[in-house]
Structure formats: structure tokens, C-alpha cells
Design an enzyme around this catalytic site. Structure first.
Site, PDB file in Angstrom:
ATOM      1  CG  HIS A 109      -2.044  -1.027   1.065  1.00 61.89           C
ATOM      2  ND1 HIS A 109      -2.814  -1.445   2.124  1.00 61.89           N
ATOM      3  CD2 HIS A 109      -2.504  -1.734  -0.001  1.00 61.89           C
ATOM      4  CE1 HIS A 109      -3.676  -2.359   1.720  1.00 61.89           C
ATOM      5  NE2 HIS A 109      -3.521  -2.556   0.437  1.00 61.89           N
ATOM      6  N   GLY A 176      -1.669  -8.793  13.011  1.00 61.06           N
ATOM      7  CA  GLY A 176      -2.130  -7.440  13.296  1.00 61.06           C
ATOM      8  C   GLY A 176      -2.946  -6.805  12.188  1.00 61.06           C
ATOM      9  CD  GLU A 204     -10.467  -6.961  17.716  1.00 59.59           C
ATOM     10  OE1 GLU A 204     -10.293  -6.059  16.884  1.00 59.59           O
ATOM     11  OE2 GLU A 204     -11.143  -6.850  18.767  1.00 59.59           O
ATOM     12  CB  ALA A 220       2.117  -7.713  17.464  1.00 67.47           C
TER      13      ALA A 220
HETATM   14  C1  BV8 Z   1      -8.385  -2.258  -5.197  1.00 66.16           C
HETATM   15  C2  BV8 Z   1      -2.861   3.088   2.427  1.00 66.16           C
HETATM   16  C3  BV8 Z   1      -8.586  -2.843  -7.539  1.00 66.16           C
HETATM   17  C4  BV8 Z   1      -3.331   4.467   2.717  1.00 66.16           C
HETATM   18  C5  BV8 Z   1      -4.798   1.581   2.498  1.00 66.16           C
HETATM   19  C6  BV8 Z   1     -13.760  -6.853  -2.620  1.00 66.16           C
HETATM   20  C7  BV8 Z   1     -14.799  -6.811  -1.735  1.00 66.16           C
HETATM   21  C8  BV8 Z   1     -15.142  -5.566  -1.139  1.00 66.16           C
HETATM   22  C9  BV8 Z   1     -14.428  -4.383  -1.408  1.00 66.16           C
HETATM   23  C10 BV8 Z   1     -13.398  -4.435  -2.280  1.00 66.16           C
HETATM   24  C11 BV8 Z   1     -13.077  -5.655  -2.901  1.00 66.16           C
HETATM   25  N1  BV8 Z   1     -12.025  -5.421  -3.707  1.00 66.16           N
HETATM   26  C12 BV8 Z   1     -11.685  -4.091  -3.633  1.00 66.16           C
HETATM   27  C13 BV8 Z   1     -12.528  -3.475  -2.776  1.00 66.16           C
HETATM   28  C14 BV8 Z   1     -12.500  -2.066  -2.412  1.00 66.16           C
HETATM   29  C15 BV8 Z   1     -11.464  -1.709  -1.329  1.00 66.16           C
HETATM   30  C16 BV8 Z   1     -11.820  -2.405  -0.042  1.00 66.16           C
HETATM   31  O1  BV8 Z   1     -11.280  -3.436   0.311  1.00 66.16           O
HETATM   32  N2  BV8 Z   1     -12.742  -1.759   0.677  1.00 66.16           N
HETATM   33  C17 BV8 Z   1     -13.099  -2.288   2.025  1.00 66.16           C
HETATM   34  C18 BV8 Z   1     -13.142  -1.131   2.992  1.00 66.16           C
HETATM   35  C19 BV8 Z   1     -14.364  -3.051   1.963  1.00 66.16           C
HETATM   36  N3  BV8 Z   1     -10.102  -2.084  -1.734  1.00 66.16           N
HETATM   37  C20 BV8 Z   1      -9.425  -1.201  -2.536  1.00 66.16           C
HETATM   38  O2  BV8 Z   1      -9.870  -0.165  -2.939  1.00 66.16           O
HETATM   39  C21 BV8 Z   1      -7.999  -1.622  -2.899  1.00 66.16           C
HETATM   40  N4  BV8 Z   1      -7.776  -1.453  -4.302  1.00 66.16           N
HETATM   41  O3  BV8 Z   1      -9.156  -3.122  -4.869  1.00 66.16           O
HETATM   42  O4  BV8 Z   1      -7.999  -2.010  -6.509  1.00 66.16           O
HETATM   43  C22 BV8 Z   1      -8.001  -4.249  -7.456  1.00 66.16           C
HETATM   44  C23 BV8 Z   1      -8.818  -5.333  -7.469  1.00 66.16           C
HETATM   45  C24 BV8 Z   1      -8.294  -6.633  -7.457  1.00 66.16           C
HETATM   46  C25 BV8 Z   1      -6.931  -6.869  -7.374  1.00 66.16           C
HETATM   47  C26 BV8 Z   1      -6.150  -5.762  -7.349  1.00 66.16           C
HETATM   48  C27 BV8 Z   1      -6.695  -4.442  -7.345  1.00 66.16           C
HETATM   49  C28 BV8 Z   1      -6.948  -0.703  -2.230  1.00 66.16           C
HETATM   50  C29 BV8 Z   1      -7.019  -0.782  -0.772  1.00 66.16           C
HETATM   51  C30 BV8 Z   1      -5.818  -0.043  -0.147  1.00 66.16           C
HETATM   52  C31 BV8 Z   1      -6.238   1.260   0.499  1.00 66.16           C
HETATM   53  N5  BV8 Z   1      -5.117   1.856   1.232  1.00 66.16           N
HETATM   54  N6  BV8 Z   1      -3.715   2.134   3.125  1.00 66.16           N
HETATM   55  C32 BV8 Z   1      -3.216   4.857   4.175  1.00 66.16           C
HETATM   56  O5  BV8 Z   1      -2.576   4.112   4.951  1.00 66.16           O
HETATM   57  O6  BV8 Z   1      -3.742   5.918   4.484  1.00 66.16           O
HETATM   58  S1  BV8 Z   1      -5.802   0.450   3.342  1.00 66.16           S
HETATM   59  C33 BV8 Z   1      -5.380   0.656   5.016  1.00 66.16           C
HETATM   60  O7  BV8 Z   1      -6.485   0.150   5.728  1.00 66.16           O
HETATM   61  C34 BV8 Z   1      -4.205  -0.197   5.473  1.00 66.16           C
HETATM   62  O8  BV8 Z   1      -3.145  -0.228   4.567  1.00 66.16           O
HETATM   63  C35 BV8 Z   1      -4.857  -1.571   5.656  1.00 66.16           C
HETATM   64  O9  BV8 Z   1      -4.896  -2.249   4.430  1.00 66.16           O
HETATM   65  C36 BV8 Z   1      -6.260  -1.191   6.055  1.00 66.16           C
HETATM   66  C37 BV8 Z   1      -6.352  -1.216   7.541  1.00 66.16           C
HETATM   67  O10 BV8 Z   1      -6.385  -2.459   7.930  1.00 66.16           O
HETATM   68  P1  BV8 Z   1      -5.426  -3.033   9.106  1.00 66.16           P
HETATM   69  O11 BV8 Z   1      -4.003  -2.751   8.792  1.00 66.16           O
HETATM   70  O12 BV8 Z   1      -5.862  -4.408   9.297  1.00 66.16           O
HETATM   71  O13 BV8 Z   1      -5.790  -2.101  10.386  1.00 66.16           O
HETATM   72  P2  BV8 Z   1      -7.147  -2.141  11.256  1.00 66.16           P
HETATM   73  O14 BV8 Z   1      -7.091  -0.951  12.130  1.00 66.16           O
HETATM   74  O15 BV8 Z   1      -8.316  -2.353  10.390  1.00 66.16           O
HETATM   75  O16 BV8 Z   1      -6.983  -3.473  12.153  1.00 66.16           O
HETATM   76  C38 BV8 Z   1      -5.937  -3.561  13.081  1.00 66.16           C
HETATM   77  C39 BV8 Z   1      -5.977  -5.001  13.614  1.00 66.16           C
HETATM   78  O17 BV8 Z   1      -4.862  -5.158  14.495  1.00 66.16           O
HETATM   79  C40 BV8 Z   1      -7.249  -5.299  14.418  1.00 66.16           C
HETATM   80  O18 BV8 Z   1      -7.724  -6.579  14.045  1.00 66.16           O
HETATM   81  C41 BV8 Z   1      -6.773  -5.309  15.876  1.00 66.16           C
HETATM   82  O19 BV8 Z   1      -7.421  -6.274  16.656  1.00 66.16           O
HETATM   83  C42 BV8 Z   1      -5.301  -5.711  15.723  1.00 66.16           C
HETATM   84  N7  BV8 Z   1      -4.433  -5.140  16.763  1.00 66.16           N
HETATM   85  C43 BV8 Z   1      -4.498  -3.894  17.317  1.00 66.16           C
HETATM   86  N8  BV8 Z   1      -3.485  -3.739  18.209  1.00 66.16           N
HETATM   87  C44 BV8 Z   1      -2.750  -4.910  18.183  1.00 66.16           C
HETATM   88  C45 BV8 Z   1      -3.354  -5.792  17.246  1.00 66.16           C
HETATM   89  N9  BV8 Z   1      -2.889  -7.028  16.992  1.00 66.16           N
HETATM   90  C46 BV8 Z   1      -1.777  -7.414  17.692  1.00 66.16           C
HETATM   91  N10 BV8 Z   1      -1.125  -6.609  18.592  1.00 66.16           N
HETATM   92  C47 BV8 Z   1      -1.593  -5.372  18.868  1.00 66.16           C
HETATM   93  N11 BV8 Z   1      -0.960  -4.612  19.769  1.00 66.16           N
END
Ligand code: BV8
Length: 234
Positions: A109, A176, A204, A220
Site C-alpha cells: 500500500h 495485526g 482479536e 504482537a
Molecule cells: C483495489 C494506504 C482494484 C493508505 C490503504 C472486494 C470486496 C469488497 C471491497 C473491495 C473488494 N475489492 C476491492 C474493494 C475495495 C477496497 C476495499 O477493500 N474496501 C473495504 C473497505 C471493503 N479495496 C481497494 O480499494 C484496494 N484497491 O481493490 O484495486 C483491485 C482489485 C483486485 C486486485 C487488485 C486491485 C486498495 C485498498 C488499499 C487502500 N489503502 N492504506 C493509508 O494508509 O492511508 S488500506 C489501510 O487500511 C491499510 O493499509 C490496511 O490495508 C487497512 C487497515 O487495515 P489493518 O491494517 O488491518 O488495520 P485495522 O485498524 O483495520 O486493524 C488492526 C488489527 O490489528 C485489528 O484486528 C486489531 O485487533 C489488531 N491489533 C491492534 N493492536 C494490536 C493488534 N494485533 C496485535 N497486537 C496489537 N498490539
């Protein structure tokens, strides 16, 4: 873990949480402070570039005040000692994996510490702000620099290399990440289809927890060093 040669590790915001970097979906996370569609889409950048630059300039400055944690260090140690194939695929745009010493790493990303010039298409190392529209270090054009991050609706980086590694993997480990964002959230099923064992290390159960052979819950900085020691037989 016998019979494991090729490993793919997917990391998300949870691996950097204990370094003091906000996650996205946890309480108080980035997506509570900002609407995705206002700051992390190409449309948002056209509509209000200053709002988007303020969002990324602040995060770019913040990560430079943070340090890698024990989870980053353990993955760098595994990278240094693992004799088989290994690839760390991170969704994170911070540089804590590489600052901990990881080498076999892909930022699918993008990266905060790069600026991408949409005039000459070159990426330049960048630690400052972009809201003041600086000139591109490569081509000198002014006002064409954007954050080098993959926004929603944009194609993630190095997808061919990532799918090639997943299809050769014996073990797929997710650390994570909430499994909310695609295509990253689909990797576990790709890995299963390729015959890999699948393990989740997360605070979780994630949205995709069902697809993992094994899931361990906890911070982590505890789970990852334990797992790496187990794998390296330390
Ligand atoms: C695309 C950069 C075409 C910017 C980011 C299929 C179905 C539905 C929707 C889609 C689909 N295909 C595409 C989509 C659309 C979309 C998407 O997925 N939407 C979602 C919301 C439904 N995807 C896109 O648009 C992607 N592009 O699809 O292009 C294509 C198609 C096919 C093949 C190729 C291309 C582009 C998505 C990228 C967007 N950019 N980041 C920025 O950082 O500002 S995404 C960004 O959010 C992150 O990079 C990451 O990917 C996501 C966040 O997720 P996590 O990292 O998991 O963080 P989160 O807070 O959610 O969770 C944290 C976890 O850690 C929790 O579970 C928690 O319990 C745990 N945790 C917390 N503390 C700890 C811990 N674990 C252990 N220890 C701890 N201490």
C-alpha cells in the site's frame, strides 16, 4: 514446524500499534477521526488536496518519532535466519519493518517516506511536508507531488510478486490485521488453495479468522517473538 520451507507473512496496523502508531479501525483509530472518502481516495485528492496533504503530512511526521517494537525485531531476525523463501507483505506505510532490519519486504500500500511525482512518475525519498507544494527533486516540476500511498480504488503495488510468493508458500501467517481491506484480506484463501498452512496472530479474531487453521490472540510484541523462536527452534 516440519515441512515448512516457504513462508509469506502479511502484516497490518496492529504490528505497529505498540510503537504508538494509530491503527485504522480500533477505537480512536484513524477512521474515527477522518472519513476514508475524505482523505484516502483519488477523488478526495482532486476535491480537497490540502485536507489530504494535512492528513498525510501529520502521519509522515509522526512515524519519524516512533521506534520499531519487539514484533518488528522478531520478524527481522526471522528474515535474517530463515534458510527457505520468506516474504513479508505489509499493508503499513510506516518504515518500522525496514528500520528493524527486515529485507525481504513489500509495501503493498506504499510508503509515507516517499513522494510520488505525477508529472515524471518518479518516487523520491521524502520526510517533510507536501502541503506547501514543493518541486519534484527528480524533474523540478512544482505542484505534482502526492503521497506514495495506494488509495481506495487504486491498484496495490507488486501484486504479481505477492501472488507468486503466496502460490509457493507452505505457511501463510497474518499479523495485526482486521482482514477488512481487499485484496489483502483475500490472501488467506489464496494461500489455502495453494496448500499452505495458515496462522493468524492478532489481538482479536479478524473478519477472516474463519479461514485460518490456527489463530492466537494477544499483543504482537508477545505473540510474534514466541512464534519466531518456535520456528527457529530457539
Ligand atoms: C483495489 C494506504 C482494484 C493508505 C490503504 C472486494 C470486496 C469488497 C471491497 C473491495 C473488494 N475489492 C476491492 C474493494 C475495495 C477496497 C476495499 O477493500 N474496501 C473495504 C473497505 C471493503 N479495496 C481497494 O480499494 C484496494 N484497491 O481493490 O484495486 C483491485 C482489485 C483486485 C486486485 C487488485 C486491485 C486498495 C485498498 C488499499 C487502500 N489503502 N492504506 C493509508 O494508509 O492511508 S488500506 C489501510 O487500511 C491499510 O493499509 C490496511 O490495508 C487497512 C487497515 O487495515 P489493518 O491494517 O488491518 O488495520 P485495522 O485498524 O483495520 O486493524 C488492526 C488489527 O490489528 C485489528 O484486528 C486489531 O485487533 C489488531 N491489533 C491492534 N493492536 C494490536 C493488534 N494485533 C496485535 N497486537 C496489537 N498490539
Amino acid at each position: 514446524m516440519s515441512g515448512v520451507h516457504n513462508i509469506v507473512i502479511l502484516t497490518g496496523a496492529g504490528v505497529s500499534a505498540e510503537s504508538g502508531i494509530d491503527t485504522f479501525r480500533d477505537s480512536g483509530g484513524l477512521w474515527e477521526q477522518h472519513r476514508v472518502e475524505d482523505v484516502a481516495t483519488p477523488e478526495a485528492f482532486v476535491r480537497d488536496p490540502d485536507l489530504v496533504h494535512r492528513f498525510y503530512d501529520a502521519r509522515r511526521a509522526a512515524i519519524q518519532t516512533k521506534q520499531p517494537n519487539a514484533a518488528h525485531a522478531a520478524l527481522a531476525r526471522l528474515d535474517a535466519h530463515w534458510p527457505g523463501e520468506l516474504l513479508i507483505v505489509t499493508q503499513n506505510v510506516d518504515d518500522l519493518h525496514e528500520r528493524a532490519g527486515a529485507k525481504r519486504l513489500i509495501h503493498m500500500h506504499g510508503e509515507h517516506l516517499n513522494a510520488w511525482c505525477t508529472a515524471c512518475d518518479r518516487r523520491s525519498p521524502w520526510t517533510g511536508t507536501l502541503i506547501d507544494r514543493p518541486a519534484c527533486p527528480a524533474c523540478g516540476m512544482v505542484g505534482y507531488l502526492r503521497p506514495d500511498v495506494v488509495w481506495f480504488g487504486e491498484m496495490p503495488y507488486r501484486m504479481d510478486d505477492i501472488y507468486r510468493a503466496i502460490n509457493r508458500a507452505d505457511l501463510f501467517v497474518s499479523i495485526g490485521t482486521s482482514g477488512a481491506v481487499y485484496p489483502a484480506a483475500g490472501f488467506v484463501r489464496e494461500a489455502r488453495q495453494a496448500g499452505a498452512r495458515t496462522l493468524e496472530l492478532n489481538m482479536e479474531p479478524s473478519q477472516g479468522s474463519y479461514w485460518f487453521d490456527e489463530a492466537r490472540q494477544g499483543p504482537a510484541t508477545q505473540l510474534v517473538p514466541q512464534w519466531v523462536d518456535q520456528l527457529l527452534g530457539f
